[in-house]
Write a protein that holds these residues in place. Structure first.
Motif, PDB file in Angstrom:
ATOM      1  N   PRO A   1       0.958  -1.310   0.053  1.00  0.00           N
ATOM      2  CA  PRO A   1       0.148   0.239  -0.240  1.00  0.00           C
ATOM      3  C   PRO A   1       0.757   1.175   0.105  1.00  0.00           C
ATOM      4  O   PRO A   1       1.272   1.173   0.803  1.00  0.00           O
ATOM      5  CB  PRO A   1      -0.902  -0.029   1.450  1.00  0.00           C
ATOM      6  N   PRO A   2       0.990   1.881  -0.911  1.00  0.00           N
ATOM      7  CA  PRO A   2       1.841   2.996  -1.208  1.00  0.00           C
ATOM      8  C   PRO A   2       1.759   4.478  -0.385  1.00  0.00           C
ATOM      9  O   PRO A   2       2.222   4.396   0.608  1.00  0.00           O
ATOM     10  CB  PRO A   2       1.591   3.962  -2.617  1.00  0.00           C
ATOM     11  N   ALA A   3       0.326   4.616   0.316  1.00  0.00           N
ATOM     12  CA  ALA A   3       0.152   5.758   0.963  1.00  0.00           C
ATOM     13  C   ALA A   3       0.632   5.423   2.323  1.00  0.00           C
ATOM     14  O   ALA A   3       0.989   6.130   3.250  1.00  0.00           O
ATOM     15  CB  ALA A   3      -1.810   6.176   0.644  1.00  0.00           C
ATOM     16  N   ALA A   4      -0.196   4.591   2.816  1.00  0.00           N
ATOM     17  CA  ALA A   4      -0.145   3.880   4.095  1.00  0.00           C
ATOM     18  C   ALA A   4       1.117   3.518   4.373  1.00  0.00           C
ATOM     19  O   ALA A   4       1.926   4.106   5.176  1.00  0.00           O
ATOM     20  CB  ALA A   4      -0.351   1.948   4.442  1.00  0.00           C
ATOM     21  N   SER A   5       2.184   2.958   3.301  1.00  0.00           N
ATOM     22  CA  SER A   5       4.200   3.341   3.935  1.00  0.00           C
ATOM     23  C   SER A   5       4.592   4.201   4.028  1.00  0.00           C
ATOM     24  O   SER A   5       4.711   4.477   4.601  1.00  0.00           O
ATOM     25  CB  SER A   5       4.496   2.036   2.754  1.00  0.00           C
ATOM     26  N   VAL A   6       3.468   5.207   3.863  1.00  0.00           N
ATOM     27  CA  VAL A   6       4.126   6.949   4.054  1.00  0.00           C
ATOM     28  C   VAL A   6       3.668   6.977   5.545  1.00  0.00           C
ATOM     29  O   VAL A   6       4.351   7.530   5.597  1.00  0.00           O
ATOM     30  CB  VAL A   6       3.878   7.540   2.620  1.00  0.00           C
ATOM     31  N   LEU A   7       1.986   6.676   5.487  1.00  0.00           N
ATOM     32  CA  LEU A   7       1.410   7.581   6.855  1.00  0.00           C
ATOM     33  C   LEU A   7       1.291   7.292   7.779  1.00  0.00           C
ATOM     34  O   LEU A   7       1.098   7.486   9.268  1.00  0.00           O
ATOM     35  CB  LEU A   7       0.217   8.029   6.132  1.00  0.00           C
ATOM     36  N   LEU A   8       1.142   5.208   8.025  1.00  0.00           N
ATOM     37  CA  LEU A   8       1.379   4.483   8.906  1.00  0.00           C
ATOM     38  C   LEU A   8       2.731   4.999  10.062  1.00  0.00           C
ATOM     39  O   LEU A   8       2.110   4.684  11.707  1.00  0.00           O
ATOM     40  CB  LEU A   8       1.325   3.623   8.223  1.00  0.00           C
TER      41      LEU A   8
ATOM     42  N   LEU B   1       4.555   7.672  10.588  1.00  0.00           N
ATOM     43  CA  LEU B   1       4.099   8.965  11.315  1.00  0.00           C
ATOM     44  C   LEU B   1       2.755   8.811  12.370  1.00  0.00           C
ATOM     45  O   LEU B   1       3.008   8.706  12.960  1.00  0.00           O
ATOM     46  CB  LEU B   1       3.747  10.105   9.891  1.00  0.00           C
ATOM     47  N   ARG B   2       1.591   7.743  11.417  1.00  0.00           N
ATOM     48  CA  ARG B   2       1.013   7.425  12.312  1.00  0.00           C
ATOM     49  C   ARG B   2       1.376   6.781  14.011  1.00  0.00           C
ATOM     50  O   ARG B   2       0.531   7.068  15.286  1.00  0.00           O
ATOM     51  CB  ARG B   2      -0.405   7.668  12.401  1.00  0.00           C
ATOM     52  N   ILE B   3       1.723   5.858  13.754  1.00  0.00           N
ATOM     53  CA  ILE B   3       2.380   4.401  15.209  1.00  0.00           C
ATOM     54  C   ILE B   3       3.291   4.280  15.367  1.00  0.00           C
ATOM     55  O   ILE B   3       3.846   3.634  16.337  1.00  0.00           O
ATOM     56  CB  ILE B   3       1.273   3.921  14.954  1.00  0.00           C
ATOM     57  N   GLY B   4       4.160   4.385  14.516  1.00  0.00           N
ATOM     58  CA  GLY B   4       5.773   4.302  14.624  1.00  0.00           C
ATOM     59  C   GLY B   4       6.084   3.683  13.406  1.00  0.00           C
ATOM     60  O   GLY B   4       5.129   2.786  13.200  1.00  0.00           O
TER      61      GLY B   4
END
Length: 257
Positions: free
Chosen positions: A135-142, A144-147
């Motif tokens: 998942p491209p966006a989750a690879s970037v954002l998750l 940041l969100r939870i470590g």
């Protein structure tokens, strides 16, 4: 129509409602409609919150598998990235309200929001690895969100999280009793936002999103290129998606790309 906008309380609250049966698949039409809705909200200066919710039993089963096949994937990634950047730049706090399953691209849409309120029985997962992709966006954002560590576990295994587990990890803000999601969201907004200065709320929202916006603008395009130029050069992504559509086990290649 696959999404609709409801402005309430003298335009102080916007509800963006996913309405596509059966499970709000984020195909080209739905992504385009969501993008248009968020464009329409850019001038709404009274807003204290924007809620993204769903009709039906599930928030979203994620992206369209057919649109992630080799001949359509580049456009699908571009549209999704543009939508996430739009959500992350909208002029009010965004709250994702989750019931049922929230998977893949639906999970990525949630990650672009500021806050998450989920029913107790809701589940979240990033199952892309099981299809031979990521998942491209989750690879970037998750991360940041939870470590990094819990994000890596979610992305590498595709494991499903309960709402309670997602709250323990810091992703979910509040867990609602089943059947009380909308009232829980409204109570949260009333409790935390109703008495605040709309101007201060907008400015503070913009400040606390800086890392998310930067990641979507600078890192996501790089990850998308890896997806398109390296991952999709191998036969496994197409095989994984074809197998899913055909309801059969995938036959992975032994070759390396």
């Amino acid at each position: 129509m696959k999404a609709r906008l409801e402005l309430q309380n003298d335009r102080r609250l916007a509800r963006v409602i996913l309405t596509a049966p059966k499970a709000n698949i984020l195909d080209q039409q739905l992504v385009t409609e969501l993008d248009a809705i968020f464009i329409s909200l850019e001038g709404e200066r009274k807003l204290r919150a924007i809620v993204i919710e769903s009709e039906g039993p599930d928030f979203s089963f994620g992206a369209s598998i057919e649109e992630h096949l080799p001949d359509r994937i580049e456009g699908a990634l571009a549209r999704m990235g543009a939508l996430l950047r739009r959500v992350a730049s909208t002029p009010a706090p965004t709250i994702a309200a989750l019931r049922g399953r929230c998977l893949g691209g639906g999970f990525e849409l949630v990650l672009a929001c500021d806050l998450v309120i989920a029913e107790e029985s809701a589940t979240l997962a990033l199952p892309e690895i099981k299809l031979g992709v990521f998942p491209p966006a989750a690879s970037v954002l998750l991360p940041l969100r939870i470590g990094v560590a819990p994000a890596s576990a979610a992305i590498l295994t595709g494991e499903s999280w309960s709402a309670t587990r997602a709250m323990q990890l810091g992703l979910v803000t509040r867990v609602s009793p089943d059947g009380e999601l909308r009232s829980s969201v409204d109570a949260f907004i009333e409790e935390h936002f109703a008495a605040l200065s709309p101007n201060a709320l907008r400015k503070t929202t913009r400040i606390v999103r800086r890392a998310i916006v930067k990641a979507l603008e600078e890192e996501l395009p790089k990850i998308d290129r890896i997806y398109l130029d390296e991952l999709m050069a191998h036969p496994d992504p197409e095989e994984g998606m074809r197998a899913f559509l055909d309801k059969r086990p995938p036959r992975w290649s032994s070759s390396e790309s």
